[in-house]
Design an enzyme around this catalytic site. Sequence first.
Site, mmCIF file in Angstrom:
data_model
loop_
_atom_site.group_PDB
_atom_site.id
_atom_site.type_symbol
_atom_site.label_atom_id
_atom_site.label_comp_id
_atom_site.label_asym_id
_atom_site.label_seq_id
_atom_site.Cartn_x
_atom_site.Cartn_y
_atom_site.Cartn_z
ATOM 1 N N ASP A 50 5.342 10.737 -6.703
ATOM 2 C CA ASP A 50 5.567 10.009 -5.463
ATOM 3 C C ASP A 50 6.936 9.320 -5.527
ATOM 4 O OD1 ASP A 50 4.061 8.604 -3.003
ATOM 5 O OD2 ASP A 50 5.270 7.101 -4.032
ATOM 6 N N TYR A 55 13.454 4.220 -2.866
ATOM 7 C CA TYR A 55 13.368 3.947 -4.312
ATOM 8 C C TYR A 55 14.625 4.359 -5.086
ATOM 9 C CZ TYR A 55 8.309 3.964 -3.225
ATOM 10 O OH TYR A 55 7.070 3.776 -2.680
ATOM 11 N N LYS A 85 9.307 9.656 1.396
ATOM 12 C CA LYS A 85 9.029 8.823 2.579
ATOM 13 C C LYS A 85 10.301 8.547 3.381
ATOM 14 C CE LYS A 85 5.620 6.584 -0.354
ATOM 15 N NZ LYS A 85 6.281 6.444 -1.658
ATOM 16 N N HIS A 118 7.421 5.591 6.037
ATOM 17 C CA HIS A 118 7.205 4.576 4.993
ATOM 18 C C HIS A 118 6.581 3.285 5.529
ATOM 19 C CE1 HIS A 118 8.964 3.354 0.839
ATOM 20 N NE2 HIS A 118 7.848 2.694 1.078
#
Length: 307
Positions: A50, A55, A85, A118
């Site tokens: 994921d 990130y 996302k 997201h």
Amino acid sequence: MSNNNIPTLVLSDNHHMPAIGMGTFLFQSPGEITKTAVIEAIKVGYRHFDTASLYGTEQPLGEAIEEALKLGLIGSRDELFITSKLWFTDAQPDRVVSALQKSLGLLKLEYLDLYLIHMPISSKPESNSYFPTEDNIAELDIKGVWEAMEECKRLGLTKSIGVSNFPVRTLQSLLSVASIPPCLNQVEMNPTCQQKELREYCKEKDILIAAFSPLGAVGTRRGDNRILGNEILVEIAKSHGKTVAQVALRWLHEQGVGFIAKSYNKERMKQNLEIFDWSLTQNDLEKISQIKQIRLHQDHPLFEYIA
Ligand code: A2P
């Protein structure tokens, strides 16, 4: 069951997702750390990863996948389940397809398995902040953005589409305009955030839940010891000869949800996989259902929007 003994869950569009995924949210860390951890994770059996544009780990994850293929740890990319996302700054109808293409470029992949919105928000067009603040949150154009998500699926850029952090009221709006319903909602869920109302709604609508922060984000600046230090869970763990983390993850599995357990430590990665051959008792489940509920991020401006 996949070939490495990790059970799979079936999404409403009939794609299969390994029940446990490895999270890669390690903010502003050197990419090499994520790359090494992902290769270790593939070695010990993880097949579901994921990430998110937010990130900054799409690139090292992609490098790790490339390396795993070179090393023969996996035979082909199809053996993996990869989620990314759409960040809120790209949550506008004309930006979705190119945002996904950018993620695929960083991951060096032809397609994702799952692409999620997201957050149920967008950013004000004039804002140049990458993070949601009280001043730059704008309402999500749910119809337009979801049509663009559907287009991503039609174009074969992702096999499945879903959402993250969506509360019931936003899911209701989404379902009223969607041609392809979201197959998954990734939300905070653990024994101190059991999401009972949302789970009931998602079950009725055939939307699978995937839990993030299954261990209360322990050891990170977002979280604390709320799960690993919980007396009820400590007692249950002792009675089974398991760790508290394993009890928390097993509880999630028994609720029929998927979960993203992030560990970059090889022993804990392995430990988190060892939850599929034993069960909690009815008495354990009753005790866990009485645990005091407390959420992460309660004082963040985003909190009023998210599940
Ligand atoms: P580490 O990467 O050093 O293992 P969450 O998934 O709830 O966001 O929590 C992530 C945190 O949980 C990470 O800091 C991770 O640290 C830690 N963690 C993951 N698995 C375990 C485990 N089995 N026991 C203790 N801590 C764990």
